[in-house]
Design a protein around this motif. Structure first.
Motif, short mmCIF file in Angstrom:
data_model
loop_
_atom_site.label_atom_id
_atom_site.label_comp_id
_atom_site.label_asym_id
_atom_site.label_seq_id
_atom_site.Cartn_x
_atom_site.Cartn_y
_atom_site.Cartn_z
N UNK A 147 0.81 -1.21 0.00
CA UNK A 147 0.00 0.00 0.00
C UNK A 147 0.85 1.27 0.00
N UNK A 148 2.13 1.12 0.18
CA UNK A 148 3.02 2.29 0.20
C UNK A 148 3.17 2.84 -1.22
N UNK A 151 7.07 5.86 -4.87
CA UNK A 151 8.10 6.88 -4.63
C UNK A 151 8.79 6.66 -3.29
N UNK A 152 8.00 6.47 -2.25
CA UNK A 152 8.56 6.29 -0.91
C UNK A 152 9.31 4.96 -0.81
N UNK A 153 8.77 3.93 -1.44
CA UNK A 153 9.39 2.61 -1.36
C UNK A 153 10.75 2.59 -2.03
N UNK A 154 10.87 3.25 -3.19
CA UNK A 154 12.15 3.28 -3.89
C UNK A 154 13.20 4.09 -3.14
N UNK A 181 1.40 6.25 -6.93
CA UNK A 181 0.91 4.91 -7.29
C UNK A 181 1.33 3.91 -6.21
N UNK A 182 0.42 3.10 -5.68
CA UNK A 182 0.80 2.11 -4.67
C UNK A 182 1.66 1.00 -5.26
N UNK A 242 6.33 14.66 -1.12
CA UNK A 242 5.81 13.32 -0.84
C UNK A 242 6.62 12.69 0.27
N UNK A 243 5.97 11.96 1.15
CA UNK A 243 6.64 11.34 2.27
C UNK A 243 6.32 12.06 3.57
N UNK A 244 6.73 11.46 4.66
CA UNK A 244 6.48 12.00 6.00
C UNK A 244 7.69 12.76 6.50
N UNK A 245 7.51 14.02 6.95
CA UNK A 245 8.66 14.77 7.49
C UNK A 245 9.33 13.99 8.62
#
Length: 262
Positions: A147-148, A151-154, A181-182, A242-245
């Motif tokens: 579900x991530x 972008x964050x996963x890479x 995109x998940x 995108x992403x969490x600070x």
């Protein structure tokens, strides 16, 4: 932020200059290492692990550094003027009879036992530039959280080490992937393979290139091209965080070439 290919090139230069050489003077300009003296020790090798630089020295010691946003190592001949920045930005000076390695603006600089390097790089996933890169493990790591966002996963170094904002942004464009995109809807193997192929190709370049054109202003498809026209379709390139600070990063995408919904 320097990415894996930048660190790899820095390691190669340092290893060629310092490898096998005795240190005749060392000067660490960070409080924790202020009294450290490695003179008389031999530099065994300098290796990259993702975005981390490991300088292994005789006596079982490793000088560990990380460039983060703007750190760097520069090489000078004895007597040559240092040009990497003002003196107050120097964090380390390692001198042999032939070369002086100067570390500028290094936010991470520490000594660890060589046998304990896992304490600083053991959390990393497979290194994209390693000759023993574990492709299947990298793919599995990315797919572990379906579900991530891709972008964050890479960008997560625990999944695969070395990729940064430039590569994740350009890979998403080249594969037509919207940044949000998940993972579950993505061909993860294709994303991992393309990331590695681009990074390896750029080991020969002084700049990071994804378009195949190594000229100023033409090297990227969307990275750092916010509000400009897409090179493929002419649509205005969008930007957002995108992403969490504090791990969020600005990403770039073409809403036409990278549709949010298939």
């Amino acid at each position: 932020m320097p990415e894996g290919d930048t660190v790899w090139r820095a390691c190669k230069r340092l290893d060629q200059a310092l490898g096998g050489q005795e240190l005749i003077r060392t000067d660490f300009r960070v409080p924790a290492l202020a009294t450290t003296d490695l003179s008389g020790q031999t530099v065994l090798e300098v290796v990259a692990r993702g975005k981390h630089l490991l300088m292994r020295v005789s006596g079982g010691v490793t000088v560990h550094s990380h460039f983060r946003m703007d750190g760097s190592w520069h090489l000078y001949r004895p007597g040559e003027r240092w040009r990497g920045g003002p003196d107050h930005q120097v964090r380390a000076v390692l001198e042999t009879s032939s070369w002086i390695a100067v570390g500028y603006r290094l936010p991470v600089l520490e000594l660890v036992a060589t046998d304990d390097e896992a304490s600083v790089v053991g959390h990393l996933g497979p290194d994209l530039l390693s000759p023993t890169f574990d492709r299947e493990q990298a793919i599995a790591n990315v797919q572990a959280d379906p579900e991530r966002t891709i972008s964050e996963a890479l960008l997560d170094q625990r999944n695969l080490a070395g990729i940064g904002n430039f590569y994740r942004t350009e890979v998403c464009f080249l594969l037509g992937l919207h940044p949000w995109r998940p993972v579950a809807s993505v061909d993860v193997a294709a994303a991992v393979d393309l990331s590695r192929r681009l990074m390896k190709a750029n080991l020969r370049n002084g700049a990071q290139v994804s378009t195949g054109i190594d000229r100023p202003g033409q090297r990227t498809w969307v990275f750092e091209r916010g509000n400009k026209s897409c090179r493929r379709c002419g649509t205005k390139i969008e930007t957002a965080s995108i992403g969490t600070p504090p791990r969020d990063r600005v990403t770039y995408w073409c809403p036409t070439c990278q549709p949010e919904h298939l």
